[in-house]
Design an enzyme around this catalytic site. Structure first.
Site, PDB file in Angstrom:
ATOM      1  N   CYS A 176      -9.086 -63.793  39.527  1.00  0.00           N
ATOM      2  CA  CYS A 176      -9.252 -62.149  39.306  1.00  0.00           C
ATOM      3  C   CYS A 176      -8.362 -61.429  40.677  1.00  0.00           C
ATOM      4  CB  CYS A 176     -10.669 -61.817  39.692  1.00  0.00           C
ATOM      5  SG  CYS A 176     -10.830 -60.055  39.936  1.00  0.00           S
ATOM      6  N   HIS A 228     -17.482 -29.773  32.483  1.00  0.00           N
ATOM      7  CA  HIS A 228     -16.398 -29.226  31.796  1.00  0.00           C
ATOM      8  C   HIS A 228     -15.337 -28.594  32.807  1.00  0.00           C
ATOM      9  CE1 HIS A 228     -14.194 -27.328  28.310  1.00  0.00           C
ATOM     10  NE2 HIS A 228     -13.937 -26.375  29.297  1.00  0.00           N
TER      11      HIS A 228
END
Ligand code: NAD
Length: 447
Positions: free
Chosen positions: A38, A434
């Site tokens: 990894c 938002h």
């Protein structure tokens, strides 16, 4: 209590650190640099290249607001940055490991309580094996002319023509990266769709997006041979019973990985294996009492994060006194998010639509598109799609499949909701900020 961990990839070193935290005396044996595949030759270096590739894609967008974007990449500096990142992260891991007994060398298991490294015998109450996987290859003529993902991470220059065998996770990540660096890329996939383990609907849509980026993708292609033609390579394949050839400068073999069954003499140790890996039960116990195995060596889901949580399961089982039945923790090892770092990214968690059909489940599909999301549109990333599968009666979330900007981060919201057993309605009642990409999920839930 004493624990010996064999293998220092994420499955091994994270388990060793967790055991240390829980008061174990820990020895960690590694026959390579800590961090394993990894950190040294997989996820992390790939992400470095992904970031550079993304930057080049952003540069080509700069023309939209009048910036003259002509570039030439010094690939040696790309590779140097990658090496620097690996080096810094590896030093960090080495620093964390300083409190345990770190032994470099090849380990063998003498019995359930003894690991041998060279002339040293390490006695412990438990052993945890995390020796990982290696690249698989096709038994075809010329397979040795191909490179694996490891070599793709240290090429000296960007290949003019790259042919990728296998449209799985590795194949598509490198196709995306090298396409952004300017290679002509052709991907040959044996199955009918790219990412065969993903939701078919998602695979088909992602394929269209990758085609638009200029990556050639041939599905239902059976590669038969790779041949040397001067300094170039020819990849011969058959599709719909017709023979074809792709010319390339570099050929990546990305047809999967297999457990590193030669990492330890499992047969002599009395540990049961199959060609799919070391056999383990739900607690990650092998057939040899006191010996656990986690991660790629056990086959199945070959993902670093799965290995880490399998390690936690093994330690929880030890902490619970090694019961033969019952739960030892609340970890759901069946709920593993998967991410593909293509451009744009793809991600999934839970059941695919095909799983639901084959299991005879009654379900509904909720959808939304990144092009209708203000943040995605304004960021110049309108390509993307989100699909959430919910059970017909209760509305429980069964799975989510998405691709688009930051899909790798977005998927975790659904993983958390699924782990908490939330319904689509319950998740849609949680306020999402938002303008953010998380509203892509909200839009699907409300659809
Ligand atoms: P994979 O199993 O994801 O994909 C291999 C692909 O090769 C499949 O699509 C398969 O159909 C195809 N294939 C097989 N034989 C073929 C043939 N003869 N001709 C053409 N195509 C053929 O394997 P991978 O992409 O090599 O990845 C290996 C493992 O590493 C996987 O388990 C993957 O999950 C893991 N990995 C994960 C990440 C990530 O999480 N982002 C990144 C890299 C690798």
């Amino acid at each position: 209590m004493r624990l010996t961990v064999i293998g220092a990839g994420p499955g091994g070193y994270e388990s060793a650190l967790e055991a240390l935290k829980r008061g174990f005396d820990v020895t960690l044996v590694s026959d390579g640099p800590v961090g394993g595949t990894c950190l040294n030759e997989g996820c992390i270096p790939t992400k470095c290249l992904c970031r550079n590739a993304e930057f080049l894609e952003d540069l080509s967008m700069a023309g939209e607001f009048g910036v003259e974007a002509s570039w030439k990449v010094d690939f040696s500096r790309v590779m140097a940055r990658k090496e620097q990142v690996i080096g810094e992260l590896r030093s960090g891991v080495e620093f964390l490991l300083r409190k345990l007994d770190l032994v470099y060398g090849k380990a063998e298991i003498k019995d359930g309580g003894t690991v041998v490294v060279g002339d040293r015998e390490i006695e412990s109450d438990f052993i945890l094996i995390a020796t990982g996987s290696v690249s698989a290859s096709l038994p075809i003529p010329g397979a040795e002319l191909c490179v694996s993902s490891k070599e793709m991470l240290s090429l000296e220059e960007v290949p003019r023509r790259l042919c990728v065998i296998g449209a799985g996770v590795i194949g598509l990540e490198f196709a995306s990266i090298y396409r952004a660096f300017g290679s002509e890329v052709t991907v040959l996939e044996y199955c009918r769709d790219i990412l065969p383990r993903f939701d078919t609907d998602l695979s088909k849509r992602l394929k269209q997006t990758l085609l638009k980026k200029g990556i050639s993708i041939v599905t239902s292609a059976k590669v038969e041979a790779v041949e040397k033609q001067g300094s170039a390579l020819s990849v011969r394949y058959v599709s719909k019973e017709k023979p074809f050839v792709v010319e390339a400068d570099t050929v990546l073999m990305a047809v999967g990985r297999r457990p590193a069954l030669e990492s330890i003499d499992f047969a002599s140790a009395g540990i049961e294996t199959t060609p799919r890996g070391v056999v383990v039960n739900r607690y990650m116990e092998t057939s040899l009492p006191g010996v656990y195995a986690v991660g790629d060596i056990t086959g199945g889901i070959m993902l670093a994060h799965a290995a880490v949580f399998q390690g936690k399961r093994a330690l929880n089982h030890i902490a619970a006194g090694c019961p033969s039945s019952g739960d030892v923790d609340g970890i759901d090892l069946g709920l593993v998010p998967a991410v593909v770092f293509t451009s744009p990214e793809a991600a999934m968690v839970g059941k695919t639509e095909e799983d639901c059909v084959s299991e005879g489940l009654k379900f509904r599909v909720l959808k939304s598109f990144f092009r209708a999301n203000g943040k995605a549109k304004s960021a110049g990333a309108p390509e993307g799609y989100c699909k959430i599968i919910v059970s017909e009666e209760e509305g429980k979330i069964l799975g989510c499949h998405l691709f688009g900007a930051h899909a790798s981060d977005l998927i975790e919201e659904i993983a958390v909701a699924m782990a908490a057993g939330m319904t689509a309605r319950e998740l849609s009642e949680v306020i999402h900020p938002h303008p953010t990409l998380s509203e892509v999920i909200l839009s699907a839930l409300d659809s």
